[in-house]
Design an enzyme around this catalytic site. Structure first.
Site, PDB file in Angstrom:
ATOM      1  N   LYS A  52      -6.962   7.414   8.848  1.00 45.14           N
ATOM      2  CA  LYS A  52      -7.791   7.645  10.033  1.00 45.14           C
ATOM      3  C   LYS A  52      -8.553   8.966   9.943  1.00 45.14           C
ATOM      4  O   LYS A  52      -9.503   9.171  10.675  1.00 45.14           O
ATOM      5  CB  LYS A  52      -6.917   7.672  11.293  1.00 45.14           C
ATOM      6  N   SER A 101       4.014   1.175  13.237  1.00 42.43           N
ATOM      7  CA  SER A 101       3.096   0.075  12.916  1.00 42.43           C
ATOM      8  C   SER A 101       3.416  -0.529  11.544  1.00 42.43           C
ATOM      9  O   SER A 101       2.927  -1.598  11.218  1.00 42.43           O
ATOM     10  CB  SER A 101       1.637   0.511  13.013  1.00 42.43           C
ATOM     11  N   TYR A 102       4.238   0.154  10.742  1.00 45.99           N
ATOM     12  CA  TYR A 102       4.774  -0.455   9.513  1.00 45.99           C
ATOM     13  C   TYR A 102       6.186   0.084   9.313  1.00 45.99           C
ATOM     14  O   TYR A 102       6.465   1.243   9.627  1.00 45.99           O
ATOM     15  CB  TYR A 102       3.875  -0.183   8.297  1.00 45.99           C
ATOM     16  N   TRP A 144       0.829  -1.211   0.000  1.00 49.24           N
ATOM     17  CA  TRP A 144       0.000   0.000   0.000  1.00 49.24           C
ATOM     18  C   TRP A 144       0.862   1.260   0.000  1.00 49.24           C
ATOM     19  O   TRP A 144       0.492   2.264  -0.623  1.00 49.24           O
ATOM     20  CB  TRP A 144      -0.995  -0.016   1.164  1.00 49.24           C
ATOM     21  N   GLU A 147      -4.446   6.469  -4.342  1.00 49.52           N
ATOM     22  CA  GLU A 147      -4.565   7.704  -3.559  1.00 49.52           C
ATOM     23  C   GLU A 147      -3.821   8.896  -4.170  1.00 49.52           C
ATOM     24  O   GLU A 147      -3.571   9.878  -3.470  1.00 49.52           O
ATOM     25  CB  GLU A 147      -4.077   7.482  -2.110  1.00 49.52           C
ATOM     26  N   HIS A 171       8.110   6.786   8.158  1.00 49.38           N
ATOM     27  CA  HIS A 171       7.036   7.755   7.952  1.00 49.38           C
ATOM     28  C   HIS A 171       6.927   8.671   9.154  1.00 49.38           C
ATOM     29  O   HIS A 171       7.337   8.312  10.258  1.00 49.38           O
ATOM     30  CB  HIS A 171       5.701   7.044   7.689  1.00 49.38           C
TER      31      HIS A 171
HETATM   32  C1  DD3 Z   1      -3.426   0.109   7.778  1.00 54.45           C
HETATM   33  C2  DD3 Z   1      -1.335   1.165   8.634  1.00 54.45           C
HETATM   34  C3  DD3 Z   1      -2.208   0.913   7.421  1.00 54.45           C
HETATM   35  C4  DD3 Z   1      -5.646  -1.359   8.545  1.00 54.45           C
HETATM   36  C5  DD3 Z   1      -5.734  -0.018   8.404  1.00 54.45           C
HETATM   37  C6  DD3 Z   1      -4.616   0.737   8.038  1.00 54.45           C
HETATM   38  N1  DD3 Z   1      -3.032   6.073   5.223  1.00 54.45           N
HETATM   39  C7  DD3 Z   1      -2.955   2.340   5.567  1.00 54.45           C
HETATM   40  C8  DD3 Z   1      -3.557   1.446   3.419  1.00 54.45           C
HETATM   41  C9  DD3 Z   1      -3.668   2.720   2.883  1.00 54.45           C
HETATM   42  C10 DD3 Z   1      -3.079   3.683   5.064  1.00 54.45           C
HETATM   43  C11 DD3 Z   1      -2.873   4.873   5.809  1.00 54.45           C
HETATM   44  C12 DD3 Z   1      -3.347  -1.257   7.898  1.00 54.45           C
HETATM   45  C13 DD3 Z   1      -3.192   1.262   4.738  1.00 54.45           C
HETATM   46 CL1  DD3 Z   1      -7.173   0.789   8.735  1.00 54.45          CL
HETATM   47  C14 DD3 Z   1      -4.462  -2.012   8.263  1.00 54.45           C
HETATM   48  O1  DD3 Z   1      -2.556   2.189   6.883  1.00 54.45           O
HETATM   49  C15 DD3 Z   1      -3.445   3.846   3.697  1.00 54.45           C
HETATM   50  N2  DD3 Z   1      -3.576   5.084   3.159  1.00 54.45           N
HETATM   51  N3  DD3 Z   1      -2.544   4.876   7.114  1.00 54.45           N
HETATM   52  C16 DD3 Z   1      -3.374   6.156   3.929  1.00 54.45           C
HETATM   53  N4  DD3 Z   1      -3.542   7.385   3.389  1.00 54.45           N
END
Ligand code: DD3
Length: 322
Positions: free
Chosen positions: A192, A257-258, A160, A170, A262
């Site tokens: 979020k 968390s990843y 992602w 995006e 960032h």
């Molecule tokens: C994530 C950390 C990751 C569930 C969820 C979120 N911002 C994202 C994909 C696109 C994004 C983020 C993993 C995942 Cl709810 C599992 O975050 C994302 N796009 N934090 C944006 N803009």
């Protein structure tokens, strides 16, 4: 409850697009066909619920999904409408000068934000289970012997992130980009934040380079990158959303968390999860630390909270570090 005029305009544009696209629109996820497997977590404080659901295909195979439902913050210009319009009103109790009601507003004033992860891996399901947390004090030796090998072998998909950097996803949400492969980054709203109000403003800067995992990888040579993120990020957010630098909290998480470097930009007034002292490192402080000591983050111990179910916590326990 303040709202920048840019936000208002943007939302109006989006509504127009929705109206135009409504006829031929394809829903990316069949929410209505979902069966509920389990409530993973619910939070009265955050007005949110985290669900484990399952979608069954034509051949009867079930696929897991995570659905997060959240009530959205109030928007100033809609609050009055909420009290008039077609809102049904139910008196709960009345005592002297005090009374409480239940309001049942029309659908357009009672939206709920839904975040969907589909298909969801067991890791996703685990992530949202309510868990006790423990503080770990990670020395550099711990990092190189325990954390780093773990991060390297878990290889959680960063697809992602790469999709965003490569404009495959995006792209229209990008607020600012510095394309330099070494000291550049992409700034965009975090998942979020639904961008309806500035109260819970949250953007992330994703670095273009793919060799930096976390705070632990940062050295003095990365100062130009970090300075770019700080100054260009602040400028871009002030331009677009009208929030000045002195009202932005700019920080990194440890552990993140990843593991693609960032930086978070959040509204100072919003004390949402993640800004706690045990996990957040302010970017201006990180920059100063690296200025004074080029290998600061390869030398000092870092405290971080780990949840009971996290495999990394187990590694620390096995190593007798907890
Ligand atoms: C994530 C950390 C990751 C569930 C969820 C979120 N911002 C994202 C994909 C696109 C994004 C983020 C993993 C995942 Cl709810 C599992 O975050 C994302 N796009 N934090 C944006 N803009």
């Amino acid at each position: 409850m303040a709202e920048a005029p840019q936000l208002k305009r943007k939302r109006e544009e989006e509504r127009e697009e929705e109206r135009e696209g409504a006829a031929g629109a394809v829903s990316p996820f069949p929410l209505a066909e979902l069966r509920l497997r389990k409530v993973l977590r619910e939070s009265a404080r955050d007005k949110a619920v985290f669900l484990h659901g399952e979608v069954t295909n034509a051949s009867g195979e079930g696929t897991d999904a995570v659905i997060i439902l959240e009530k959205t913050p109030f928007q100033e210009e809609k609050v009055l409408e909420l009290l008039k319009k077609h809102t049904k009103l139910e008196l709960q109790m009345h005592n002297d000068i005090y009374s409480t009601y239940h309001l049942y507003p029309p659908p357009e004033l009672s939206e709920i934000k839904a975040t969907v992860v589909f298909p969801a891996t067991p890791k996703h399901l685990h992530k949202y289970l309510r868990q006790e947390a423990f503080l770990v004090r990670e020395s550099w030796q711990d990092y190189s012997h325990i954390t780093l090998p773990f991060v390297q072998q878990q290889a959680l998909s960063l697809q992602w992130v790469y999709n965003i950097l490569e404009k495959k996803a995006e792209a229209e949400r990008i607020v600012h980009e510095n394309p330099d492969p070494c000291s550049g980054f992409v700034l965009l709203p975090d998942f979020k934040w639904d961008q309806s109000q500035l109260d819970d403003l949250h953007l992330i800067a994703l670095v273009q380079r793919r060799d930096l995992r976390s705070l632990r990888d940062l050295r003095a040579e990365h100062l130009p990158l970090l300075r770019n993120i700080l100054t260009e990020g602040q400028e871009a957010i002030c331009r677009r959303f009208g929030v000045p630098a002195c009202q932005l909290r700019v920080f990194l998480h440890y552990q993140p968390s990843y593991y693609h470097l960032h930086v978070h930009f959040t509204a100072l007034g919003c004390e949402a999860a993640g800004s706690a002292v045990e996990r957040a490192h302010l970017l201006p402080d990180v920059i100063d630390n690296l200025l004074m000591e080029p290998c600061y983050y390869q030398r000092r111990a870092l405290t971080c909270p780990l949840r009971a179910d996290e495999p990394l916590l187990k590694k620390f326990q096995e190593a007798g570090r907890l």
